[in-house]
Design a protein around this motif. Sequence first.
Motif, PDB file in Angstrom:
ATOM      1  N   VAL A   1     114.751  94.744 108.621  1.00 14.51           N
ATOM      2  CA  VAL A   1     114.135  94.646 108.490  1.00 14.51           C
ATOM      3  C   VAL A   1     113.977  93.557 106.567  1.00 14.51           C
ATOM      4  CG1 VAL A   1     112.420  96.640 106.367  1.00 14.51           C
ATOM      5  CG2 VAL A   1     112.676  96.845 109.232  1.00 14.51           C
ATOM      6  N   ASN A   2     113.172  92.998 107.085  1.00 13.15           N
ATOM      7  CA  ASN A   2     112.909  92.177 105.379  1.00 13.15           C
ATOM      8  C   ASN A   2     112.293  92.502 104.822  1.00 13.15           C
ATOM      9  OD1 ASN A   2     112.256  89.988 103.357  1.00 13.15           O
ATOM     10  ND2 ASN A   2     113.536  89.185 104.171  1.00 13.15           N
ATOM     11  N   ARG A   3     112.048  93.835 103.194  1.00 16.80           N
ATOM     12  CA  ARG A   3     111.345  93.838 102.462  1.00 16.80           C
ATOM     13  C   ARG A   3     110.368  93.301 102.255  1.00 16.80           C
ATOM     14  NH1 ARG A   3     112.662  99.529 104.221  1.00 16.80           N
ATOM     15  NH2 ARG A   3     114.745  99.178 103.903  1.00 16.80           N
ATOM     16  N   GLY A   4     110.535  91.597 102.356  1.00 18.77           N
ATOM     17  CA  GLY A   4     109.298  90.665 101.806  1.00 18.77           C
ATOM     18  C   GLY A   4     107.990  91.190 102.542  1.00 18.77           C
ATOM     19  N   ARG A   5     108.688  90.793 103.978  1.00 19.14           N
ATOM     20  CA  ARG A   5     107.582  90.998 105.197  1.00 19.14           C
ATOM     21  C   ARG A   5     107.513  92.246 105.915  1.00 19.14           C
ATOM     22  NH1 ARG A   5     111.305  86.663 106.966  1.00 19.14           N
ATOM     23  NH2 ARG A   5     112.692  87.889 108.637  1.00 19.14           N
ATOM     24  N   LEU A   6     107.815  92.953 105.635  1.00 18.48           N
ATOM     25  CA  LEU A   6     107.771  94.582 106.463  1.00 18.48           C
ATOM     26  C   LEU A   6     106.547  94.588 107.134  1.00 18.48           C
ATOM     27  CD1 LEU A   6     108.475  96.952 107.561  1.00 18.48           C
ATOM     28  CD2 LEU A   6     108.327  97.924 104.836  1.00 18.48           C
ATOM     29  N   ALA A   7     105.533  94.456 105.542  1.00  9.89           N
ATOM     30  CA  ALA A   7     103.466  94.754 106.764  1.00  9.89           C
ATOM     31  C   ALA A   7     103.561  93.837 106.870  1.00  9.89           C
ATOM     32  CB  ALA A   7     103.238  94.438 104.679  1.00  9.89           C
ATOM     33  N   ALA A   8     103.815  92.493 107.568  1.00  8.97           N
ATOM     34  CA  ALA A   8     103.790  91.887 108.169  1.00  8.97           C
ATOM     35  C   ALA A   8     103.989  91.656 109.665  1.00  8.97           C
ATOM     36  CB  ALA A   8     103.828  90.087 108.173  1.00  8.97           C
ATOM     37  N   ASP A   9     105.186  92.522 109.584  1.00 12.46           N
ATOM     38  CA  ASP A   9     106.399  92.623 110.384  1.00 12.46           C
ATOM     39  C   ASP A   9     105.875  94.023 111.611  1.00 12.46           C
ATOM     40  OD1 ASP A   9     108.113  90.127 110.432  1.00 12.46           O
ATOM     41  OD2 ASP A   9     109.589  91.795 110.388  1.00 12.46           O
ATOM     42  N   SER A  10     105.555  94.595 110.460  1.00  9.93           N
ATOM     43  CA  SER A  10     104.925  95.921 111.455  1.00  9.93           C
ATOM     44  C   SER A  10     103.179  95.759 111.537  1.00  9.93           C
ATOM     45  CB  SER A  10     104.343  96.509 109.857  1.00  9.93           C
ATOM     46  OG  SER A  10     105.674  97.658 110.029  1.00  9.93           O
ATOM     47  N   LEU A  11     102.759  95.150 111.755  1.00  8.09           N
ATOM     48  CA  LEU A  11     100.813  94.698 112.239  1.00  8.09           C
ATOM     49  C   LEU A  11     101.093  93.386 113.311  1.00  8.09           C
ATOM     50  CD1 LEU A  11      99.136  93.300 108.783  1.00  8.09           C
ATOM     51  CD2 LEU A  11      98.819  95.520 110.563  1.00  8.09           C
ATOM     52  N   ILE A  12     102.705  92.750 113.512  1.00 11.05           N
ATOM     53  CA  ILE A  12     102.544  92.357 114.449  1.00 11.05           C
ATOM     54  C   ILE A  12     103.297  93.153 115.269  1.00 11.05           C
ATOM     55  CG2 ILE A  12     104.368  90.295 115.745  1.00 11.05           C
ATOM     56  CD1 ILE A  12     103.898  89.204 112.412  1.00 11.05           C
ATOM     57  N   ALA A  13     103.878  93.760 115.437  1.00 12.35           N
ATOM     58  CA  ALA A  13     104.756  94.385 116.510  1.00 12.35           C
ATOM     59  C   ALA A  13     103.510  95.799 116.540  1.00 12.35           C
ATOM     60  CB  ALA A  13     105.772  95.523 115.446  1.00 12.35           C
ATOM     61  N   LEU A  14     102.241  96.061 116.092  1.00  7.37           N
ATOM     62  CA  LEU A  14     101.468  97.109 116.327  1.00  7.37           C
ATOM     63  C   LEU A  14     100.757  96.074 117.272  1.00  7.37           C
ATOM     64  CD1 LEU A  14     100.959  99.481 113.717  1.00  7.37           C
ATOM     65  CD2 LEU A  14     101.664 100.264 115.855  1.00  7.37           C
ATOM     66  N   ALA A  15     100.632  94.529 116.978  1.00  4.24           N
ATOM     67  CA  ALA A  15      99.428  93.691 118.099  1.00  4.24           C
ATOM     68  C   ALA A  15     100.244  93.770 118.755  1.00  4.24           C
ATOM     69  CB  ALA A  15      99.802  92.741 116.958  1.00  4.24           C
ATOM     70  N   ALA A  16     101.303  93.385 119.145  1.00  3.69           N
ATOM     71  CA  ALA A  16     102.534  92.889 120.408  1.00  3.69           C
ATOM     72  C   ALA A  16     102.178  94.698 121.313  1.00  3.69           C
ATOM     73  CB  ALA A  16     103.599  92.568 120.624  1.00  3.69           C
ATOM     74  N   PHE A  17     102.277  95.931 120.752  1.00  2.00           N
ATOM     75  CA  PHE A  17     102.558  97.314 121.492  1.00  2.00           C
ATOM     76  C   PHE A  17     101.062  97.247 122.010  1.00  2.00           C
ATOM     77  CE2 PHE A  17     101.733 101.356 121.993  1.00  2.00           C
ATOM     78  CZ  PHE A  17     103.544 101.810 122.981  1.00  2.00           C
ATOM     79  N   GLY A  18      99.549  97.005 121.204  1.00  2.00           N
ATOM     80  CA  GLY A  18      98.387  96.984 121.844  1.00  2.00           C
ATOM     81  C   GLY A  18      97.877  95.996 123.201  1.00  2.00           C
ATOM     82  N   PHE A  19      99.276  95.035 122.829  1.00  2.00           N
ATOM     83  CA  PHE A  19      98.392  94.226 123.711  1.00  2.00           C
ATOM     84  C   PHE A  19      99.056  94.426 125.671  1.00  2.00           C
ATOM     85  CE2 PHE A  19     100.696  89.984 125.855  1.00  2.00           C
ATOM     86  CZ  PHE A  19      99.269  89.076 126.110  1.00  2.00           C
ATOM     87  N   SER A  20     100.514  94.410 125.305  1.00  2.28           N
ATOM     88  CA  SER A  20     100.859  95.055 125.832  1.00  2.28           C
ATOM     89  C   SER A  20      99.828  96.914 126.814  1.00  2.28           C
ATOM     90  CB  SER A  20     101.797  95.531 125.951  1.00  2.28           C
ATOM     91  OG  SER A  20     103.013  94.849 125.219  1.00  2.28           O
ATOM     92  N   MET A  21     100.204  96.911 126.546  1.00  4.00           N
ATOM     93  CA  MET A  21      98.666  98.507 126.425  1.00  4.00           C
ATOM     94  C   MET A  21      97.792  97.996 126.655  1.00  4.00           C
ATOM     95  SD  MET A  21     100.171 101.357 126.419  1.00  4.00           S
ATOM     96  CE  MET A  21      98.653 101.844 126.286  1.00  4.00           C
ATOM     97  N   TRP A  22      97.387  97.137 126.950  1.00  2.90           N
ATOM     98  CA  TRP A  22      95.704  96.376 127.428  1.00  2.90           C
ATOM     99  C   TRP A  22      96.471  95.461 128.634  1.00  2.90           C
ATOM    100  CZ3 TRP A  22      93.048  91.131 124.874  1.00  2.90           C
ATOM    101  CH2 TRP A  22      91.708  91.656 125.521  1.00  2.90           C
TER     102      TRP A  22
END
Length: 468
Positions: free
Chosen positions: A409-430
């Motif tokens: 985890v890079n604290r400076g980009r934690l929010a961006a990494d979290s959004l990307i990971a959630l998008a990837a999970f949602g894409f996989s569910m799709w």
Amino acid sequence: MDRTPGPQPADAPHQHGVLDAPDEPDERSKHARRFGLPIATCLVMGNIVGGGIFLLPASVAPYGTIALVAFGVLTLGALALALVFGRLARRDPRTGGPYVYAREAFGDFAGFLAAWSYWITAWVSNAALAVIAVGYLGVLFPAVVEHKWSMCLAALVVQWLPGFANFAGTRYVGAVQLVATVLKFAPLLLVAIGGLFFFDSGNLGPFLADGESPLGAISAAAAILLFSYLGVESAAMSAGEVRNPRRNVGRATVLGLLCAAVVYLLGTLAVFGMLPHEQVVSSTAPFSDAVNVMFDGTWGGTLVAWAAVISIIGALNGWTLLSAQAPYAAAKDGLFPQVFTHKARGVPTVGVGVTVTLASLLTIYQYAAGADGVFTLLVTVTTFMATVPYLLAAAAQIYHLLCGRGDLVNRGRLAADSLIALAAFGFSMWLVAGAGYQPVYQGVLFLFAGVLVYAWMSARKVRAAQPV
């Protein structure tokens, strides 16, 4: 071949039990060579873009040009998944990709499910690609399709040629992948870029087909296009064969995906604008028809047939290597039979041999039984199974972010990494939703069959650890 990792970046893993080194060194050999960024990118591009692109415009045209919006949405989802693979590869750059990430985060059982599902996906898909190639070979050599057994023989040859390239070593796998990628993208880029000069907006047809809602049309088109991006994990799966994998796996994944997406999107747009809408909908070779418009000839079918055959051979070349990487990585951890750990010239040769043999047997069954429906179902099932390692990899990234793992985890980009990971999970569910009810049902049965194999391998590990 030296497989010692180079200098680690500041956020490289060094704690929490994560292995810093990639796979163990292979024997030094002129036949084994680690992939640089260009070859790793070609591996991703070649595995994403198989033979299906040559029919994509006709497949999505009935929904209207809103299908281009579905392309854009899918590209964003696949890009999120690519970025997740890149981040996870920086943390653990070993061969096996999603298998390694799932096992490290959630344990042996999750890792086994990722390896098992990916392996089945790979060898059944190889059989499907070979069958598709026979159709294009029939355009070039009509005698091939005169009898079912001549078609079967052609399909087996198409499978074993890339297999022999893999047996020869990673040096030759990379060479074949580079040549195949260049040759197959040349005619595709000819249409995708050159075709824009012949673009006529009057040919586009309706933006939205009659009786369709925008969301419904995008979802319906996406159900066809969803699996056009399978293969985005290619560099991560072969991370142990990539030079400086912590840096190059992520770059190759994103570059390969974006290049494939540009070809998909521009090629489809060019065909939509070069041919009347009704012709695109009914065409069995839309790229061939587009080339005929560009050059006012009838030789487009031959050109596209050659491009399709080269495309499929290139895809088989890369997928054959990937199909051996998952059982190789799992076997090293005692979750697959140890015979799969045998490696020569940088390639897991036993895994390659078993994979090509299984795909060949399935091909022979296909032609002997004429079971088109059964074969189509099996192929559709594999598209569902391919999402299992995707979901697990995205979940592993989310797990590390939630745990606040300092090595990832890079604290400076934690929010961006979290959004990307959630998008990837949602894409996989799709992807799972797009597979349909019956393939998901059948795919779960395939997964549960793997549970028996896991029980057997786990019992062997326990017995081996017990004192005599």
